[in-house]
Enzyme design. Structure first.
Site, PDB file in Angstrom:
ATOM      1  N   GLU A  91     -13.404 -17.302  11.147  1.00 43.91           N
ATOM      2  CA  GLU A  91     -12.148 -16.679  11.592  1.00 43.91           C
ATOM      3  C   GLU A  91     -11.195 -16.472  10.419  1.00 43.91           C
ATOM      4  O   GLU A  91     -10.567 -15.426  10.287  1.00 43.91           O
ATOM      5  CB  GLU A  91     -11.455 -17.568  12.635  1.00 43.91           C
ATOM      6  CG  GLU A  91     -12.265 -17.794  13.903  1.00 43.91           C
ATOM      7  CD  GLU A  91     -13.154 -19.031  13.835  1.00 43.91           C
ATOM      8  OE1 GLU A  91     -13.734 -19.305  12.761  1.00 43.91           O
ATOM      9  OE2 GLU A  91     -13.273 -19.726  14.849  1.00 43.91           O
ATOM     10  N   CYS A 123      -7.684 -22.730  11.951  1.00 43.71           N
ATOM     11  CA  CYS A 123      -7.780 -21.280  12.190  1.00 43.71           C
ATOM     12  C   CYS A 123      -6.752 -20.823  13.219  1.00 43.71           C
ATOM     13  O   CYS A 123      -6.168 -19.743  13.081  1.00 43.71           O
ATOM     14  CB  CYS A 123      -9.192 -20.907  12.631  1.00 43.71           C
ATOM     15  SG  CYS A 123     -10.390 -21.009  11.280  1.00 43.71           S
TER      16      CYS A 123
HETATM   17  N1  THU Z   1     -16.598 -23.217  11.775  1.00 43.50           N
HETATM   18  C1  THU Z   1     -16.126 -21.951  11.875  1.00 43.50           C
HETATM   19  O1  THU Z   1     -16.569 -21.045  11.163  1.00 43.50           O
HETATM   20  N2  THU Z   1     -15.132 -21.708  12.765  1.00 43.50           N
HETATM   21  C2  THU Z   1     -14.547 -22.667  13.541  1.00 43.50           C
HETATM   22  O2  THU Z   1     -13.535 -22.395  14.173  1.00 43.50           O
HETATM   23  C3  THU Z   1     -15.144 -24.003  13.625  1.00 43.50           C
HETATM   24  C4  THU Z   1     -16.124 -24.331  12.576  1.00 43.50           C
HETATM   25  C5  THU Z   1     -17.639 -23.498  10.788  1.00 43.50           C
HETATM   26  C6  THU Z   1     -17.187 -24.371   9.650  1.00 43.50           C
HETATM   27  C7  THU Z   1     -18.478 -24.983   9.208  1.00 43.50           C
HETATM   28  O3  THU Z   1     -19.107 -24.087   8.282  1.00 43.50           O
HETATM   29  C8  THU Z   1     -19.330 -25.055  10.455  1.00 43.50           C
HETATM   30  O4  THU Z   1     -18.718 -24.190  11.386  1.00 43.50           O
HETATM   31  C9  THU Z   1     -19.435 -26.447  11.057  1.00 43.50           C
HETATM   32  O5  THU Z   1     -18.176 -27.013  11.203  1.00 43.50           O
END
Ligand code: THU
Length: 142
Positions: A60, A98
């Site tokens: 995000e 985020c």
């Molecule tokens: N992650 C995201 O890309 N968006 C979120 O809102 C939650 C978590 C990613 C971060 C990390 O690379 C993986 O998911 C595990 O936490």
């Protein structure tokens, strides 16, 4: 609701495509996001992890920072597609950091966050539902 099913499904498709670029060798949790700007542009992003863990970035925020870096700050909605590499997709809700970044740029009453297991199985929330009583620029005004 100020977004229609065609727009929602297009965003979910674009988020799923962006998820394929996820760099997530440490968590194996792949996330893609697609952000809809007022001018119709769709900006995508994926999560980008790092061996030092801390520098990792969520999908995000990748999408948000790309949009702002292109001069796009009037944003209507974001769709998120996430889940473990070899499993089913989750309803992948955005993390707290985020949500706070979204609040910097978006009207909490009218910015939509769409989390989808597929283009048929999704949920739509306002930012205000997911980040009530938030701290923002208004708190810093004299
Ligand atoms: N992650 C995201 O890309 N968006 C979120 O809102 C939650 C978590 C990613 C971060 C990390 O690379 C993986 O998911 C595990 O936490």
């Amino acid at each position: 609701m100020d977004i229609n099913i065609e727009e929602i499904q297009t965003l979910l498709d674009r988020a799923a495509e962006a998820r394929e670029f996820s760099y997530s060798p440490y968590s194996d949790y792949m996330v893609g996001a697609a952000l809809l700007a007022r001018n119709g542009e769709i900006i995508t992003g994926c999560n980008v992890e790092n061996a030092a863990y801390g520098p990792s970035n969520c999908a995000e925020r990748t999408a948000f920072f790309t949009a702002v870096g292109k001069g796009l700050r009037d944003l209507r909605a974001i769709a998120i597609a996430g889940g473990k590499r070899n499993g089913e997709r989750d309803f992948a809700y955005p993390c707290g950091v985020c949500r706070q970044v979204m609040a910097e740029f978006c009207n909490p009453d009218s910015f939509y966050i769409i989390v989808g297991k597929s283009r048929e199985d999704y949920r739509v929330h306002t930012l205000k539902e997911l980040l009530p009583e938030s701290f923002g620029a208004a708190n810093l005004k004299m």
